[in-house]
Design an enzyme around this catalytic site. Sequence first.
Site, PDB file in Angstrom:
ATOM      1  N   GLU A 170       0.788  -1.223   0.000  1.00  9.14           N
ATOM      2  CA  GLU A 170       0.000   0.000   0.000  1.00  9.14           C
ATOM      3  C   GLU A 170       0.821   1.274   0.000  1.00  9.14           C
ATOM      4  OE1 GLU A 170       0.731  -2.188   2.534  1.00  9.14           O
ATOM      5  OE2 GLU A 170      -1.175  -2.189   3.591  1.00  9.14           O
ATOM      6  N   ASP A 230      -0.891  -4.754   4.601  1.00  7.35           N
ATOM      7  CA  ASP A 230      -0.703  -4.941   6.045  1.00  7.35           C
ATOM      8  C   ASP A 230      -1.562  -6.073   6.624  1.00  7.35           C
ATOM      9  OD1 ASP A 230       1.166  -2.970   6.136  1.00  7.35           O
ATOM     10  OD2 ASP A 230      -0.201  -1.398   6.810  1.00  7.35           O
ATOM     11  N   ASP A 244      -3.932  -6.813   8.728  1.00  4.13           N
ATOM     12  CA  ASP A 244      -5.150  -6.639   9.523  1.00  4.13           C
ATOM     13  C   ASP A 244      -6.340  -6.448   8.585  1.00  4.13           C
ATOM     14  OD1 ASP A 244      -4.733  -4.093   8.604  1.00  4.13           O
ATOM     15  OD2 ASP A 244      -4.384  -3.189  10.563  1.00  4.13           O
ATOM     16  N   GLU A 286      -8.004  -3.876   7.544  1.00  2.00           N
ATOM     17  CA  GLU A 286      -7.860  -2.848   6.527  1.00  2.00           C
ATOM     18  C   GLU A 286      -6.921  -3.311   5.414  1.00  2.00           C
ATOM     19  OE1 GLU A 286      -7.815   1.083   7.739  1.00  2.00           O
ATOM     20  OE2 GLU A 286      -7.910   1.638   5.626  1.00  2.00           O
ATOM     21  N   TYR A 339       4.564  -4.648  13.247  1.00  2.00           N
ATOM     22  CA  TYR A 339       3.359  -3.906  12.864  1.00  2.00           C
ATOM     23  C   TYR A 339       2.764  -3.172  14.063  1.00  2.00           C
ATOM     24  CZ  TYR A 339      -0.927  -2.882  10.328  1.00  2.00           C
ATOM     25  OH  TYR A 339      -1.973  -2.243   9.713  1.00  2.00           O
ATOM     26  N   ARG A 356      -0.260  -1.771  14.538  1.00  3.92           N
ATOM     27  CA  ARG A 356      -1.675  -1.874  14.929  1.00  3.92           C
ATOM     28  C   ARG A 356      -1.922  -3.276  15.455  1.00  3.92           C
ATOM     29  NH1 ARG A 356      -2.425   0.541   9.770  1.00  3.92           N
ATOM     30  NH2 ARG A 356      -2.392   2.792  10.017  1.00  3.92           N
ATOM     31  N   HIS A 358      -0.593 -10.772  15.469  1.00  3.88           N
ATOM     32  CA  HIS A 358      -0.331 -11.715  16.547  1.00  3.88           C
ATOM     33  C   HIS A 358       0.710 -11.243  17.537  1.00  3.88           C
ATOM     34  CE1 HIS A 358      -2.629 -14.822  14.639  1.00  3.88           C
ATOM     35  NE2 HIS A 358      -1.942 -14.684  13.528  1.00  3.88           N
TER      36      HIS A 358
END
Length: 763
Positions: free
Chosen positions: A53, A126, A128, A130, A347, A349, A394
């Site tokens: 992204e 990513d 998740d 999103e 990551y 988030r 995780h």
Amino acid sequence: MTTGRKKTTTTRKTKKAAASSTGRANGRSSTARRTSAASRSTVVPGADVVIVESPAKARTLSRILGNRYNVLASIGHVRDLPKSKMAIDVENDFAPDYIVPRDKSAVVKEIKAATNAAGTVYLATDPDREGEAISWHLMEAAGIPEDRMRRVVFHEVTENAVRRAFDEPRGIDVDLVNAYQARRVLDRLVGYRLSPVLWSKVRKGLSAGRVQSAALRLVVEREAEIDAFVPQEYWEIDADLLTQATQAEEFSARYRSELGASRQATIPNEETTNRILTDLRASSYQVASVRRRETTRRPGPPFITSTLQQEAFRKLRFTARRTMTVAQQLYEGLPIGNEGPIGLITYMRTDSTNMANEAVQEARAVIGNRYGKDHVPASPRSFSRRVKGAQEAHEAIRPTSFMRDPESLRNSLNREQFNLYQLIWQRALASQMADAKFDQTTVDITASGAPSGVSHTLRVTGSIMTFAGYLAVYREGIDEPDIDSDEGRVLPDLREGQPVDLRNVAGTQRFTQPPPRFTEATLIRALEERGIGRPSTYAAILSTIQDRGYVDKADNRFRPLKLGTAVSGLLSEYFPQVSSLDFTSRIEEELDDVARGEREWVPVLRDFYGPFNERIDTAQEKIERVSNIDEETDEVCPECDANMVIKRGRYGPFLSCSRFPECRGMKRIQKGTGANCPECGGELVQRSSRKSRRPFYGCSNYPNCNFLTNQEPLPQPCPDCGGLVVATSRTDAACNDKECGWQGSREELTAEQPQPEPQLVEV
Ligand SMILES: [Zn+2]
Ligand SMILES: [Zn+2]
Ligand SMILES: [Zn+2]
């Protein structure tokens, strides 16, 4: 069986949307600006394509993967709901009608061309909901055939993690995509149906969101608590005491109770205080008991999104939004020395405190080398926490390598990146270190022999650190200072039965305090405790309630504006679906269920929308127009001396007499900037000219001083020369003196210098 059915319905519905939207987008593509990273890449025909992204992540990934792959960046979502209409087919299972926005059609076209020429297409967005949705939109919009598509998921942009992900690719996770869609559709429904109610009942142009309204409610309710708070008087009595020795040592003890009482007495007023003081002044003193015990303190778990945001606010004064921006830079990769771009943290988030086994082993090795074997606990620590959405991120936020200590990166990172990296490195390392140990001493002193015959007890506590353990690296910040902390207070060596002398004793009047207003840190914690918001949304919630003019900040604390109080009151009376804390947290849980594949998404929407929609209609009839939403000011009306309020007109805010319409007094808002004129030292104020509505800034000493600038002066001095700094954009600033040439971010200017860690002495 269930998942199979879900998969087909989703695909069918969105295929339709994709077909119509790409058609529309293609028609416009000739006029679209070519700003994508995809357009700059050189595509090797036939090579595999990887799509991420962001350009920064693309660069890091490209270094890891080498020439065999073409790495392209989509620059965020390539499809979204259109801005011009609701685009949700409520009658048809809430089917969203996505479009490729104008500024995305070029990038979609190029990704399409690249994937047509490619062997396999890897979607590496990513890890998740999103990220999953971005991949899914890419697949739909660019028509990537399913048999040539691979979804790869990694939590850090590092050699090992990326290789492992490419060895184990999967398909698109429909459950994650649906959880994303459900949130998007819910928020869209609320926005489109609720805004018109606010326009007709409160003020044009307002909007209200689902989760933000719950956050607004917390701020408004806290303010009501503060307003309703009645301070209670109480007194404290402190005695300065001296040991009876050739070198007398002084220490201070606090009044506790009459002798024999089991708990701390409350002293309600001056009369009681004076009675006790009379006794104490006529008493003799003796150490009644000395209790020593060893206490230990455990390190906290490594950061998750919410704790990182809280701690970065406490220690670095970063807003949640700033924290996420800088953390993303560290995660996506930054050029380090000659190594090229390196992903420095996992990551950002996440709501898991888990740390990968390899990382734990590396941390233990680093701790042993730097601090000694005694700082490594016998077995690794694990932190248990309910993990939401098990398929999502995780791991906790940690450095990708503990070997990369902050000092070694000092020359490669800017100040904000360095400070945040250091915080993450220290916290993660500390989480695997030994407990800190303290010797805590509690001494009770008896005052007896007063003519009244009443004896009293005083108490003093001290706490000395005997082993630093994890505190050698990291100490958690605090929200409200604790003035009565006994940490580091060293007591004289006192023994039971030892007499001591009174030097001085006095009472102090105090009042109980109302609960404090929320800071960024305490509001995020309050949201998290109530199950409102998720790692991906905290930062957005906090900025939205400010951007909409519902709350502002005074001394870094949230305070509701009249408009926010009015809107929140209206919502909590008529729309529990939108402002109730329980309701909002239940929906968050249902969305988690959808992400885990344990719940269908359409029924979640239906259960919400039915009752909500009914209320919209009755609300339009029942709600009375809300008045008195204008913020009061200290400005005085030029016509009648009444106070003035801020009103919003066609050309922006202005001051109007609070007695309008009886008095029609008006004033332009002359906004002080807090910055001083570089020529005469006067204050710089905002002005506007009749001809253009664009404001400019002049000196308050005009016409004696003619200094002028079009760029907003900022109150902070230039970090390099101490001169005037002006805003060059919403986020950036520069020194007004071209010869100095300083440039930087506005947040960097306002961020306080990081607090130095308190230095602790080991005994
Ligand atoms: Zn007036
Ligand atoms: Zn001036
Ligand atoms: Zn300068």
